[in-house]
Scaffold this active site. Structure first.
Site, PDB file in Angstrom:
ATOM      1  N   GLY A  15      29.882  79.087  27.633  1.00 53.91           N
ATOM      2  CA  GLY A  15      30.662  77.912  28.006  1.00 53.91           C
ATOM      3  C   GLY A  15      32.135  78.117  27.646  1.00 53.91           C
ATOM      4  N   ALA A  20      33.855  77.579  24.915  1.00 50.20           N
ATOM      5  CA  ALA A  20      34.168  78.221  23.633  1.00 50.20           C
ATOM      6  C   ALA A  20      33.869  79.717  23.685  1.00 50.20           C
ATOM      7  CB  ALA A  20      33.372  77.549  22.513  1.00 50.20           C
ATOM      8  N   LYS A  56      21.415  81.532  27.677  1.00 52.70           N
ATOM      9  CA  LYS A  56      19.948  81.465  27.697  1.00 52.70           C
ATOM     10  C   LYS A  56      19.371  81.204  29.081  1.00 52.70           C
ATOM     11  CE  LYS A  56      19.326  76.864  25.676  1.00 52.70           C
ATOM     12  NZ  LYS A  56      18.574  76.191  24.618  1.00 52.70           N
ATOM     13  N   TRP A 105      29.609  70.537  33.172  1.00 51.70           N
ATOM     14  CA  TRP A 105      29.311  69.129  33.476  1.00 51.70           C
ATOM     15  C   TRP A 105      30.452  68.193  33.103  1.00 51.70           C
ATOM     16  CZ3 TRP A 105      23.627  67.269  32.818  1.00 51.70           C
ATOM     17  CH2 TRP A 105      22.753  68.229  33.353  1.00 51.70           C
ATOM     18  N   GLN A 151      33.552  65.895  32.949  1.00 51.35           N
ATOM     19  CA  GLN A 151      34.158  65.148  34.055  1.00 51.35           C
ATOM     20  C   GLN A 151      35.611  64.821  33.779  1.00 51.35           C
ATOM     21  OE1 GLN A 151      31.775  61.668  34.920  1.00 51.35           O
ATOM     22  NE2 GLN A 151      30.097  62.859  35.761  1.00 51.35           N
ATOM     23  N   GLU A 161      41.858  57.644  28.758  1.00 46.73           N
ATOM     24  CA  GLU A 161      40.481  57.388  28.323  1.00 46.73           C
ATOM     25  C   GLU A 161      40.506  56.584  27.035  1.00 46.73           C
ATOM     26  OE1 GLU A 161      38.624  61.272  28.237  1.00 46.73           O
ATOM     27  OE2 GLU A 161      38.177  61.184  30.368  1.00 46.73           O
ATOM     28  N   ASP A 221      20.282  75.090  19.348  1.00 40.91           N
ATOM     29  CA  ASP A 221      19.802  76.425  18.933  1.00 40.91           C
ATOM     30  C   ASP A 221      20.725  77.070  17.892  1.00 40.91           C
ATOM     31  OD1 ASP A 221      18.059  75.823  20.962  1.00 40.91           O
ATOM     32  OD2 ASP A 221      18.491  77.580  22.179  1.00 40.91           O
ATOM     33  N   HIS A 233      27.650  58.049  24.665  1.00 36.58           N
ATOM     34  CA  HIS A 233      28.676  57.681  25.654  1.00 36.58           C
ATOM     35  C   HIS A 233      28.316  56.310  26.197  1.00 36.58           C
ATOM     36  CE1 HIS A 233      31.338  57.796  29.095  1.00 36.58           C
ATOM     37  NE2 HIS A 233      31.838  58.947  28.680  1.00 36.58           N
ATOM     38  N   ARG A 279      34.693  55.163  21.684  1.00 39.40           N
ATOM     39  CA  ARG A 279      33.329  55.157  22.235  1.00 39.40           C
ATOM     40  C   ARG A 279      32.293  54.459  21.372  1.00 39.40           C
ATOM     41  NH1 ARG A 279      33.029  61.130  24.709  1.00 39.40           N
ATOM     42  NH2 ARG A 279      34.440  60.547  26.366  1.00 39.40           N
ATOM     43  N   HIS A 282      25.540  61.808  24.007  1.00 40.21           N
ATOM     44  CA  HIS A 282      26.530  62.556  24.791  1.00 40.21           C
ATOM     45  C   HIS A 282      27.088  63.775  24.064  1.00 40.21           C
ATOM     46  CE1 HIS A 282      29.760  63.119  27.679  1.00 40.21           C
ATOM     47  NE2 HIS A 282      30.670  63.009  26.725  1.00 40.21           N
ATOM     48  N   ARG A 328      34.035  61.459  17.952  1.00 36.60           N
ATOM     49  CA  ARG A 328      35.009  62.266  18.693  1.00 36.60           C
ATOM     50  C   ARG A 328      35.838  61.420  19.658  1.00 36.60           C
ATOM     51  NH1 ARG A 328      34.958  64.712  23.798  1.00 36.60           N
ATOM     52  NH2 ARG A 328      32.725  64.362  24.108  1.00 36.60           N
ATOM     53  N   SER A 330      37.000  67.535  23.124  1.00 38.13           N
ATOM     54  CA  SER A 330      35.959  68.541  22.891  1.00 38.13           C
ATOM     55  C   SER A 330      36.266  69.857  23.589  1.00 38.13           C
ATOM     56  CB  SER A 330      34.617  68.005  23.375  1.00 38.13           C
ATOM     57  OG  SER A 330      33.690  69.044  23.379  1.00 38.13           O
ATOM     58  N   LEU A 331      36.573  69.789  24.878  1.00 33.57           N
ATOM     59  CA  LEU A 331      36.945  71.029  25.570  1.00 33.57           C
ATOM     60  C   LEU A 331      38.143  71.656  24.862  1.00 33.57           C
ATOM     61  CD1 LEU A 331      36.500  69.969  29.303  1.00 33.57           C
ATOM     62  CD2 LEU A 331      35.183  71.697  28.080  1.00 33.57           C
TER      63      LEU A 331
HETATM   64  P1  FAD Z   1      28.414  74.733  26.295  1.00 35.71           P
HETATM   65  O1  FAD Z   1      29.388  74.630  27.397  1.00 35.71           O
HETATM   66  O2  FAD Z   1      27.360  73.694  26.201  1.00 35.71           O
HETATM   67  O3  FAD Z   1      27.753  76.149  26.402  1.00 35.71           O
HETATM   68  C1  FAD Z   1      26.676  76.525  25.584  1.00 35.71           C
HETATM   69  C2  FAD Z   1      26.297  77.939  25.945  1.00 35.71           C
HETATM   70  O4  FAD Z   1      25.403  78.449  24.953  1.00 35.71           O
HETATM   71  C3  FAD Z   1      25.566  78.068  27.273  1.00 35.71           C
HETATM   72  O5  FAD Z   1      26.019  79.229  27.928  1.00 35.71           O
HETATM   73  C4  FAD Z   1      24.106  78.259  26.855  1.00 35.71           C
HETATM   74  O6  FAD Z   1      23.349  79.030  27.776  1.00 35.71           O
HETATM   75  C5  FAD Z   1      24.299  79.049  25.576  1.00 35.71           C
HETATM   76  N1  FAD Z   1      23.160  78.965  24.662  1.00 35.71           N
HETATM   77  C6  FAD Z   1      22.676  77.879  24.016  1.00 35.71           C
HETATM   78  N2  FAD Z   1      21.607  78.221  23.277  1.00 35.71           N
HETATM   79  C7  FAD Z   1      21.417  79.550  23.465  1.00 35.71           C
HETATM   80  C8  FAD Z   1      20.472  80.482  23.019  1.00 35.71           C
HETATM   81  N3  FAD Z   1      19.465  80.143  22.197  1.00 35.71           N
HETATM   82  N4  FAD Z   1      20.568  81.768  23.430  1.00 35.71           N
HETATM   83  C9  FAD Z   1      21.553  82.160  24.269  1.00 35.71           C
HETATM   84  N5  FAD Z   1      22.490  81.305  24.736  1.00 35.71           N
HETATM   85  C10 FAD Z   1      22.411  80.024  24.338  1.00 35.71           C
HETATM   86  N6  FAD Z   1      34.440  67.078  26.789  1.00 35.71           N
HETATM   87  C11 FAD Z   1      35.757  66.962  27.069  1.00 35.71           C
HETATM   88  O7  FAD Z   1      36.608  67.368  26.273  1.00 35.71           O
HETATM   89  N7  FAD Z   1      36.139  66.381  28.246  1.00 35.71           N
HETATM   90  C12 FAD Z   1      35.255  65.913  29.159  1.00 35.71           C
HETATM   91  O8  FAD Z   1      35.642  65.412  30.208  1.00 35.71           O
HETATM   92  C13 FAD Z   1      33.871  66.017  28.867  1.00 35.71           C
HETATM   93  N8  FAD Z   1      32.942  65.532  29.736  1.00 35.71           N
HETATM   94  C14 FAD Z   1      31.624  65.739  29.457  1.00 35.71           C
HETATM   95  C15 FAD Z   1      30.670  65.324  30.389  1.00 35.71           C
HETATM   96  C16 FAD Z   1      29.328  65.574  30.160  1.00 35.71           C
HETATM   97  C17 FAD Z   1      28.300  65.120  31.171  1.00 35.71           C
HETATM   98  C18 FAD Z   1      28.928  66.237  28.975  1.00 35.71           C
HETATM   99  C19 FAD Z   1      27.483  66.509  28.711  1.00 35.71           C
HETATM  100  C20 FAD Z   1      29.870  66.627  28.046  1.00 35.71           C
HETATM  101  C21 FAD Z   1      31.222  66.387  28.277  1.00 35.71           C
HETATM  102  N9  FAD Z   1      32.184  66.790  27.369  1.00 35.71           N
HETATM  103  C22 FAD Z   1      33.502  66.645  27.656  1.00 35.71           C
HETATM  104  C23 FAD Z   1      31.812  67.572  26.203  1.00 35.71           C
HETATM  105  C24 FAD Z   1      32.068  69.060  26.508  1.00 35.71           C
HETATM  106  O9  FAD Z   1      31.731  69.322  27.847  1.00 35.71           O
HETATM  107  C25 FAD Z   1      31.266  69.979  25.616  1.00 35.71           C
HETATM  108  O10 FAD Z   1      31.356  69.579  24.276  1.00 35.71           O
HETATM  109  C26 FAD Z   1      31.782  71.396  25.725  1.00 35.71           C
HETATM  110  O11 FAD Z   1      31.786  71.811  27.079  1.00 35.71           O
HETATM  111  C27 FAD Z   1      30.922  72.334  24.906  1.00 35.71           C
HETATM  112  O12 FAD Z   1      31.301  73.647  25.206  1.00 35.71           O
HETATM  113  P2  FAD Z   1      30.644  74.836  24.405  1.00 35.71           P
HETATM  114  O13 FAD Z   1      31.287  76.080  24.888  1.00 35.71           O
HETATM  115  O14 FAD Z   1      30.673  74.560  22.961  1.00 35.71           O
HETATM  116  O15 FAD Z   1      29.103  74.804  24.831  1.00 35.71           O
HETATM  117  C1  SIN Z   2      34.075  61.482  30.186  1.00 37.37           C
HETATM  118  O1  SIN Z   2      34.557  61.938  31.208  1.00 37.37           O
HETATM  119  O2  SIN Z   2      33.896  60.283  29.987  1.00 37.37           O
HETATM  120  C2  SIN Z   2      33.677  62.424  29.111  1.00 37.37           C
HETATM  121  C3  SIN Z   2      34.858  62.785  28.338  1.00 37.37           C
HETATM  122  C4  SIN Z   2      34.464  63.370  27.039  1.00 37.37           C
HETATM  123  O3  SIN Z   2      33.286  63.471  26.715  1.00 37.37           O
HETATM  124  O4  SIN Z   2      35.382  63.723  26.292  1.00 37.37           O
END
Ligand code: FAD
Ligand code: SIN
Length: 528
Positions: free
Chosen positions: A11, A13, A32, A42, A44, A113, A216, A237, A285, A346, A381, A386-387
């Protein structure tokens, strides 16, 4: 397989870290399932950064700490907020097509927001995450030093305990992972390992998070001996679509940011006036989710209404094309009628404890993004932070690895995975049932409003299920579902234990047994 650096998670990070390392080091990235299956794709609403004239870093810092109910680490908040504008520029340079200002100016269009005192959210319509994931993946695919490995389910970290000749150094050397293609367990080793596995949202029956958000990384780090913190702060959320078939479709907070109002369908009244007369729908929130929860319980409702129809069809379709299209498929015309919404889990504010270099307690192990607890979010948060955290900490971890490369020992010989004493299971149904059970009681007993009695009840159930799963794990070959169930249970256990530990209500943790907020704010830190 051995590389210089191993990243678990593809993702925001994980890929940010990989791209910041790849010019100097060989990097393997595991996912995974598909590479774009995490929460990032996902997202938005967008990404928060100080870009509006009149806005300041101090405003963004203050909004973050107000939303976080004072539990944030101020130095970390400053660290992240000050790096936000540069992070946005780098994403734009990678090809993320952020919307530009509507007045024809040369800046980005900024939406608003909850909890933000200024317009601060850069976005790509209402599907920002997809654009970010796509740009990062394209760059990673194009880099000759990055190897992307989908369908590889990390099971447990390989540590000193797994060395052929035990060194006792406590170092993390990589990971054992289940290969969905072969059904075998493979070993990946590296000098440094970065956990970027996202959150644990699927511990709850109703969640906006994707299927793989099973905690995980949190569970793996905990089992390996790293501290985990603030797990009681699971974010709900306020506005997830209420629909009998579609359970986890988010209605972005930007809808409220652009004027959307929350209405009680029975009274027809805008109810946030009773709960937060000043900030209304744009309160943080935790406040809005609790208000909706209270309204639903008080009036015996299934949902409340979110109405933005007063902004007119052109505005609504232009700003929220993805949501408009999806709702239209489901027979809801958001340009003319209100959207039925409920709160849903959320975001995981707690996680593996890291410092500002993304270092965990274990030498050689870093963590970034939703899996971590960096001190940025505190007890709740702030939207779109988060992003941002993923970009800032993905880069920080990469920088620290590069700067301290010579201190990281090459991986020693590690024992291969041993499954000689286990057999295949014919009881997959047990795993499915346990999945359903745990998610249901977490929703009912460890939700928006908690009590000690309910938390203890949940704790008791978790203990029984953990014993059952440990027995299962000891006798049968691992499968992806079993790996996830074990992690889901571990995450649930950490959430409940943290919630029982906090004798106050703060941010996302609200309990009827301790409704006051204590004067001194302290993290809940669990030590393995
Ligand atoms: P993720 O993007 O969740 O990636 C996790 C990765 O780890 C994936 O590739 C997965 O396959 C891998 N993984 C997990 N477990 C294992 C395993 N056991 N073995 C191998 N790989 C594994 N935040 C914002 O700042 N702005 C927004 O607008 C926003 N909107 C959102 C809308 C939705 C619907 C959701 C659910 C969240 C939203 N968030 C938003 C939160 C934000 O999207 C997430 O916190 C952020 O994308 C997390 O990124 P990440 O890289 O930490 O993990
Ligand atoms: C949203 O678009 O409402 C999600 C934003 C976020 O989780 O930071």
């Amino acid at each position: 397989m051995t590389s210089d650096v191993l990243v678990i998670g593809s993702g925001a990070a994980g890929l940010t870290a990989a791209l910041n390392l790849a010019d100097r080091f060989s990097v393997t990235v595991l996912a995974k399932g598909r590479l774009d299956e995490g929460s990032t794709a996902w997202a938005q609403g967008g990404i928060a950064a100080v870009l509006e004239p009149g806005d300041t870093f101090e405003h963004h810092v203050r909004d973050t700490i107000v939303a976080g109910a004072g539990l944030n680490d101020r130095a970390t908040v400053e660290f992240v907020v000050e790096r936000a504008p540069a992070a946005i520029e780098r994403l734009a340079a990678l090809g993320v097509p952020f919307n530009v200002a509507e007045n024809g100016g040369n800046g980005w269009h900024l939406t608003r927001e909850g909890g933000h005192s200024h317009r601060r959210i850069v976005h790509v319509d209402d599907a920002t995450g997809w654009a970010v994931q796509d740009a990062l993946l394209r760059a990673a695919h194009a880099h000759p030093n990055i190897t992307l490995v989908p369908d590889m389910v990390a099971i447990d970290l390989a540590t000193s305990r797994h060395e052929m000749r035990y060194s006792g150094a406590g170092h993390v050397h990589g990971v054992y992972a289940y290969n969905r293609g072969t059904g075998q367990v493979d070993l990946y080793t590296a000098r440094a390992t970065i956990l970027a596995t996202g959150g644990a949202g699927r511990t709850y029956q109703f969640s906006t998070a994707p299927r793989g958000a099973t905690g995980d990384g949190i569970a793996m780090a905990w089992r390996a001996g790293a501290r985990v913190s603030n797990m009681e702060f699971m974010q709900f959320h306020p506005t997830c679509l209420f629909h009998l078939e579609v359970k986890n479709f988010l209605i972005t907070e930007a809808v409220r940011g652009e004027g959307g109002r929350l209405i009680n369908p029975t009274t027809g009244k805008r109810f946030m006036t009773y709960y937060d007369a000043e900030r209304l729908e744009l309160a943080p929130r935790d406040v809005v989710a609790r208000a909706i929860d209270a309204e639903i319980k008080r009036f015996g409702l299934d949902f409340v209404h979110l109405d933005i129809s007063h902004r007119g069809p052109d505005f609504v379709k232009a700003h929220f094309p993805t949501i408009h299209a999806r709702l239209s498929e489901l027979g809801i015309d958001m340009t003319r009628e209100p959207i039925p919404v409920v709160p849903a889990q959320h975001y995981t504010c707690g996680g593996v404890v890291v410092d500002r270099d993304g270092r965990t307690d274990l030498p050689g192990l870093y963590a970034a993004g939703e899996v971590s607890q960096s001190g940025l979010h505190g007890a709740n948060r702030l939207a779109s932070n988060s992003l941002l955290e993923c970009f800032v900490f993905g880069e920080a971890a990469a920088n620290h690895i590069a700067a301290h490369w010579d201190d990281l020992p090459p991986p020693p010989a590690i024992r291969p995975w041993d499954d000689s004493r286990v057999t295949d299971s014919d009881e997959e149904v047990v795993i499915k049932q346990n999945w359903t059970e745990i998610r249901r009681f977490m929703w009912n007993y460890v939700g928006i409003v908690r009590t000690t009695k309910r938390l203890e009840r949940a704790q008791h159930r978790i203990k029984m299920l953990q014993e059952e799963v440990a027995d299962y794990y000891g006798h049968f070959r691992v499968t992806p579902d079993l790996i996830e169930l074990r992690n889901l249970l571990q995450s649930a256990e950490l959430i409940v234990r943290s919630a029982l530990h906090r004798h106050e209500s703060r941010g996302l943790h609200y309990t009827l047994d301790y409704t006051d907020t204590l004067d001194a704010a302290a993290d809940t830190v669990l030590i393995p």
